[in-house]
Design a protein around this motif. Structure first.
Motif, PDB file in Angstrom:
ATOM      1  N   ALA A 277      40.556  43.206  31.735  1.00  0.00           N
ATOM      2  CA  ALA A 277      41.292  42.563  30.635  1.00  0.00           C
ATOM      3  C   ALA A 277      42.496  43.405  30.207  1.00  0.00           C
ATOM      4  CB  ALA A 277      40.352  42.329  29.448  1.00  0.00           C
ATOM      5  N   ASP A 278      42.342  44.737  30.202  1.00  0.00           N
ATOM      6  CA  ASP A 278      43.480  45.595  29.838  1.00  0.00           C
ATOM      7  C   ASP A 278      44.610  45.464  30.862  1.00  0.00           C
ATOM      8  OD1 ASP A 278      42.076  46.571  27.715  1.00  0.00           O
ATOM      9  OD2 ASP A 278      41.446  48.428  28.712  1.00  0.00           O
ATOM     10  N   VAL A 279      44.204  45.450  32.130  1.00  0.00           N
ATOM     11  CA  VAL A 279      45.202  45.345  33.196  1.00  0.00           C
ATOM     12  C   VAL A 279      45.903  43.989  33.086  1.00  0.00           C
ATOM     13  CG1 VAL A 279      45.465  45.175  35.713  1.00  0.00           C
ATOM     14  CG2 VAL A 279      43.987  46.939  34.736  1.00  0.00           C
ATOM     15  N   ALA A 280      45.109  42.940  32.819  1.00  0.00           N
ATOM     16  CA  ALA A 280      45.683  41.597  32.686  1.00  0.00           C
ATOM     17  C   ALA A 280      46.606  41.520  31.477  1.00  0.00           C
ATOM     18  CB  ALA A 280      44.562  40.568  32.568  1.00  0.00           C
ATOM     19  N   ALA A 281      46.213  42.158  30.376  1.00  0.00           N
ATOM     20  CA  ALA A 281      47.052  42.106  29.163  1.00  0.00           C
ATOM     21  C   ALA A 281      48.413  42.719  29.442  1.00  0.00           C
ATOM     22  CB  ALA A 281      46.349  42.847  28.018  1.00  0.00           C
ATOM     23  N   SER A 282      48.410  43.808  30.194  1.00  0.00           N
ATOM     24  CA  SER A 282      49.676  44.459  30.538  1.00  0.00           C
ATOM     25  C   SER A 282      50.554  43.491  31.342  1.00  0.00           C
ATOM     26  CB  SER A 282      49.341  45.741  31.310  1.00  0.00           C
ATOM     27  OG  SER A 282      50.367  46.164  32.108  1.00  0.00           O
ATOM     28  N   ALA A 283      49.935  42.736  32.260  1.00  0.00           N
ATOM     29  CA  ALA A 283      50.696  41.773  33.066  1.00  0.00           C
ATOM     30  C   ALA A 283      51.209  40.618  32.205  1.00  0.00           C
ATOM     31  CB  ALA A 283      49.820  41.238  34.192  1.00  0.00           C
ATOM     32  N   VAL A 284      50.370  40.138  31.289  1.00  0.00           N
ATOM     33  CA  VAL A 284      50.762  39.009  30.436  1.00  0.00           C
ATOM     34  C   VAL A 284      51.950  39.405  29.554  1.00  0.00           C
ATOM     35  CG1 VAL A 284      50.029  37.537  28.505  1.00  0.00           C
ATOM     36  CG2 VAL A 284      48.447  38.016  30.393  1.00  0.00           C
ATOM     37  N   LEU A 285      51.828  40.565  28.916  1.00  0.00           N
ATOM     38  CA  LEU A 285      52.840  40.955  27.930  1.00  0.00           C
ATOM     39  C   LEU A 285      54.190  41.274  28.556  1.00  0.00           C
ATOM     40  CD1 LEU A 285      50.507  43.077  25.652  1.00  0.00           C
ATOM     41  CD2 LEU A 285      51.562  40.891  25.076  1.00  0.00           C
ATOM     42  N   ARG A 286      54.185  41.497  29.883  1.00  0.00           N
ATOM     43  CA  ARG A 286      55.453  41.833  30.541  1.00  0.00           C
ATOM     44  C   ARG A 286      55.819  40.829  31.636  1.00  0.00           C
ATOM     45  NH1 ARG A 286      56.632  47.548  29.933  1.00  0.00           N
ATOM     46  NH2 ARG A 286      56.631  47.946  32.137  1.00  0.00           N
ATOM     47  N   ASN A 287      55.269  39.623  31.556  1.00  0.00           N
ATOM     48  CA  ASN A 287      55.629  38.555  32.508  1.00  0.00           C
ATOM     49  C   ASN A 287      55.516  38.981  33.968  1.00  0.00           C
ATOM     50  OD1 ASN A 287      56.563  36.208  30.911  1.00  0.00           O
ATOM     51  ND2 ASN A 287      58.046  37.696  30.126  1.00  0.00           N
ATOM     52  N   ASN A 288      54.490  39.743  34.277  1.00  0.00           N
ATOM     53  CA  ASN A 288      54.376  40.209  35.662  1.00  0.00           C
ATOM     54  C   ASN A 288      53.676  39.192  36.547  1.00  0.00           C
ATOM     55  OD1 ASN A 288      53.725  43.358  34.197  1.00  0.00           O
ATOM     56  ND2 ASN A 288      55.575  42.789  35.295  1.00  0.00           N
ATOM     57  N   VAL A 289      53.999  39.258  37.816  1.00  0.00           N
ATOM     58  CA  VAL A 289      53.268  38.460  38.806  1.00  0.00           C
ATOM     59  C   VAL A 289      52.533  39.419  39.726  1.00  0.00           C
ATOM     60  CG1 VAL A 289      53.446  36.849  40.737  1.00  0.00           C
ATOM     61  CG2 VAL A 289      54.958  36.594  38.778  1.00  0.00           C
ATOM     62  N   ILE A 290      51.249  39.134  39.948  1.00  0.00           N
ATOM     63  CA  ILE A 290      50.464  39.900  40.919  1.00  0.00           C
ATOM     64  C   ILE A 290      50.137  38.914  42.032  1.00  0.00           C
ATOM     65  CG2 ILE A 290      48.339  41.232  41.290  1.00  0.00           C
ATOM     66  CD1 ILE A 290      48.409  41.513  38.104  1.00  0.00           C
ATOM     67  N   VAL A 291      50.606  39.207  43.218  1.00  0.00           N
ATOM     68  CA  VAL A 291      50.440  38.242  44.306  1.00  0.00           C
ATOM     69  C   VAL A 291      49.799  38.922  45.516  1.00  0.00           C
ATOM     70  CG1 VAL A 291      52.847  38.627  45.056  1.00  0.00           C
ATOM     71  CG2 VAL A 291      51.669  36.568  45.776  1.00  0.00           C
ATOM     72  N   GLY A 292      48.882  38.222  46.144  1.00  0.00           N
ATOM     73  CA  GLY A 292      48.299  38.729  47.391  1.00  0.00           C
ATOM     74  C   GLY A 292      49.078  38.156  48.563  1.00  0.00           C
ATOM     75  N   SER A 293      49.171  38.921  49.641  1.00  0.00           N
ATOM     76  CA  SER A 293      49.909  38.426  50.808  1.00  0.00           C
ATOM     77  C   SER A 293      49.199  38.877  52.078  1.00  0.00           C
ATOM     78  CB  SER A 293      51.344  38.964  50.769  1.00  0.00           C
ATOM     79  OG  SER A 293      52.081  38.521  51.887  1.00  0.00           O
ATOM     80  N   VAL A 294      48.918  37.941  52.963  1.00  0.00           N
ATOM     81  CA  VAL A 294      48.256  38.271  54.232  1.00  0.00           C
ATOM     82  C   VAL A 294      48.944  37.521  55.366  1.00  0.00           C
ATOM     83  CG1 VAL A 294      46.497  36.408  54.200  1.00  0.00           C
ATOM     84  CG2 VAL A 294      45.976  38.576  55.338  1.00  0.00           C
ATOM     85  N   ASN A 295      48.905  38.149  56.556  1.00  0.00           N
ATOM     86  CA  ASN A 295      49.327  37.478  57.771  1.00  0.00           C
ATOM     87  C   ASN A 295      50.806  37.072  57.708  1.00  0.00           C
ATOM     88  OD1 ASN A 295      49.027  34.758  59.720  1.00  0.00           O
ATOM     89  ND2 ASN A 295      47.867  36.532  60.362  1.00  0.00           N
ATOM     90  N   ALA A 296      51.239  36.222  58.639  1.00  0.00           N
ATOM     91  CA  ALA A 296      52.656  35.864  58.744  1.00  0.00           C
ATOM     92  C   ALA A 296      52.802  34.609  59.579  1.00  0.00           C
ATOM     93  CB  ALA A 296      53.407  37.012  59.430  1.00  0.00           C
ATOM     94  N   ASN A 297      53.784  33.769  59.236  1.00  0.00           N
ATOM     95  CA  ASN A 297      54.037  32.614  60.100  1.00  0.00           C
ATOM     96  C   ASN A 297      55.299  32.871  60.933  1.00  0.00           C
ATOM     97  OD1 ASN A 297      56.385  31.642  58.678  1.00  0.00           O
ATOM     98  ND2 ASN A 297      55.049  30.712  57.134  1.00  0.00           N
ATOM     99  N   LYS A 298      55.721  31.882  61.693  1.00  0.00           N
ATOM    100  CA  LYS A 298      56.774  32.113  62.685  1.00  0.00           C
ATOM    101  C   LYS A 298      58.081  32.599  62.055  1.00  0.00           C
ATOM    102  CE  LYS A 298      57.541  30.258  67.180  1.00  0.00           C
ATOM    103  NZ  LYS A 298      57.293  29.145  68.074  1.00  0.00           N
ATOM    104  N   ARG A 299      58.369  32.081  60.864  1.00  0.00           N
ATOM    105  CA  ARG A 299      59.593  32.500  60.162  1.00  0.00           C
ATOM    106  C   ARG A 299      59.571  34.014  59.914  1.00  0.00           C
ATOM    107  NH1 ARG A 299      58.480  29.352  56.070  1.00  0.00           N
ATOM    108  NH2 ARG A 299      57.987  30.844  54.451  1.00  0.00           N
ATOM    109  N   HIS A 300      58.391  34.533  59.530  1.00  0.00           N
ATOM    110  CA  HIS A 300      58.289  35.970  59.255  1.00  0.00           C
ATOM    111  C   HIS A 300      58.356  36.790  60.541  1.00  0.00           C
ATOM    112  CE1 HIS A 300      55.747  33.866  56.103  1.00  0.00           C
ATOM    113  NE2 HIS A 300      56.870  34.178  55.503  1.00  0.00           N
ATOM    114  N   TRP A 301      57.753  36.262  61.607  1.00  0.00           N
ATOM    115  CA  TRP A 301      57.832  36.966  62.895  1.00  0.00           C
ATOM    116  C   TRP A 301      59.291  37.048  63.339  1.00  0.00           C
ATOM    117  CZ3 TRP A 301      54.021  39.281  65.925  1.00  0.00           C
ATOM    118  CH2 TRP A 301      52.717  39.131  65.468  1.00  0.00           C
TER     119      TRP A 301
END
Ligand code: BGC
Length: 349
Positions: A277-301
């Motif tokens: 909750a503390d970590v989330a509050a820090s993200a909420v109060l500063r408009n942060n985005v936490i995004v996961g990213s895996v693998n790649a499609n042809k555009r990324h290759w």
């Protein structure tokens, strides 16, 4: 032909064995393996923690970071004998889900995708492999063995694309990027972030040495303390360690409106850095985005192959810190403190 196989979910089953050469059903392009990179996912599979054999089989040919030479281009690939190629790892699910239907297999919705050397399709750690023409990426021949870095580069290209797409939700003028973890993915991310014109900082637990030199040679800054002690707030953090404490400190350190992209895969571990909750509050109060990213499609290759072609060959070459022969695969799969990228070489470039 020789191949390195494993029985997924069982420890101590990795072997160098003789298997039949691949059949036409595996793809119309026949490739002779030059080299295969080893990464944390391979180590996990060998340790029995991850991986799936093809349906109805017990063993899986390991390896997803490929580089090979075309021996037979087949009837319709547009490739020539002798071209250097790298194989795309993931294949769309058969349903297909909406994302796979439009070629975004990296964003598969139903989890029924397959991955070479990881999930239900044989990988590239064999003397010869076959591939469907549309999944073979031709690389700049002057890269030579450095082409084996294309797969981790594709993962970085996707992560950076995600950050830049998300950034556009508001006015976005990123200047500073922090990369946590100076392994191959982290260092390639530093290289690409530099090519994007960012002020690049890399943090790793190793003090000094080759990793620090590589970051400095790029014109970046190397840190070996903890994220919470950094005296600046990055606009973007690319988290490549998967370590709980580094992740929670990153979310607290990111600047207002900044983006934390999680690209490392870790397990368990306790964090001393406060509650979720503390970590989330820090993200909420500063408009942060936490995004996961895996693998790649042809555009990324494609993007990754462009980035690699532009990169300094001498710098890239220093990322490959160990080359092992297939007979020494067990040694290749053991991590040593000074390793950056370990490669198993099957034939000369
Ligand atoms: C590979 C990815 C793959 C992921 C999950 C990573 O090591 O680079 O292509 O999607 O593992 O299986």
């Amino acid at each position: 032909m020789k191949a390195i196989t494993v029985e997924p979910k069982k420890t101590g089953t990795a072997k160098l064995v003789d298997i039949p050469e691949p059949g036409l059903h595996e793809g119309s392009v026949l490739v002779q393996a030059i080299a295969v990179g080893v990464c944390g996912t391979d180590v996990e599979i060998v340790e029995g923690k991850y991986g799936w054999p093809p349906p109805g089989q017990q063993t899986l040919v390991l390896g997803h970071e490929s580089l090979g030479r075309v021996i037979d281009p087949g009837p319709s690939s547009g490739l020539k004998r002798g071209d250097l190629v790298v194989g795309i790892v993931r294949r769309p699910d058969p349903v297909p889900c909406p994302n796979c239907a439009v070629g975004e297999w990296d964003m598969c919705r139903n989890g029924l995708y397959t991955e070479r050397g990881i999930k239900e399709i044989h990988g590239f750690m064999s003397e010869y492999w076959r591939i469907e023409p549309e999944y073979a990426i031709k690389i700049d021949p002057t890269l030579g063995i450095l082409g084996v870095l294309l797969e981790p580069s594709s993962v970085v290209a996707k992560a950076l694309e995600q950050v830049s797409l998300i950034g556009r939700r508001s006015f976005w003028e990123p200047k500073t990027a922090l990369i946590t973890g100076a392994g191959p993915v982290g260092l390639l991310a530093a290289l690409f972030a530099k090519l994007y014109g960012l002020d690049v900082h890399v943090l790793d637990r190793i003090v000094g040495g080759l990793k620090a030199d590589l970051v400095r040679e790029l014109g970046g800054t190397y840190h070996s303390g903890s994220v919470k002690d950094l005296d600046f707030e990055p606009d973007t953090i690319l988290e490549c360690t998967g370590v709980g404490q580094v992740i929670s400190e990153s979310v607290k350190k990111i600047g207002a409106n900044g983006i934390v992209c999680l690209a490392g895969i870790g397990h368990g571990g306790a964090t001393r850095e406060g509650s979720v909750a503390d970590v989330a509050a820090s993200a909420v109060l500063r408009n942060n985005v936490i995004v996961g990213s895996v693998n790649a499609n042809k555009r990324h290759w494609y993007r990754a192959s462009q980035f690699l072609a532009r990169a300094d060959r001498k710098w890239l070459a220093k990322l490959i810190t160990r080359i092992e022969r297939p007979e020494n695969f067990a040694h290749a799969l053991q991590r040593k403190p000074d390793d950056i990228k370990v490669v198993i070489q099957f034939s000369e470039v």
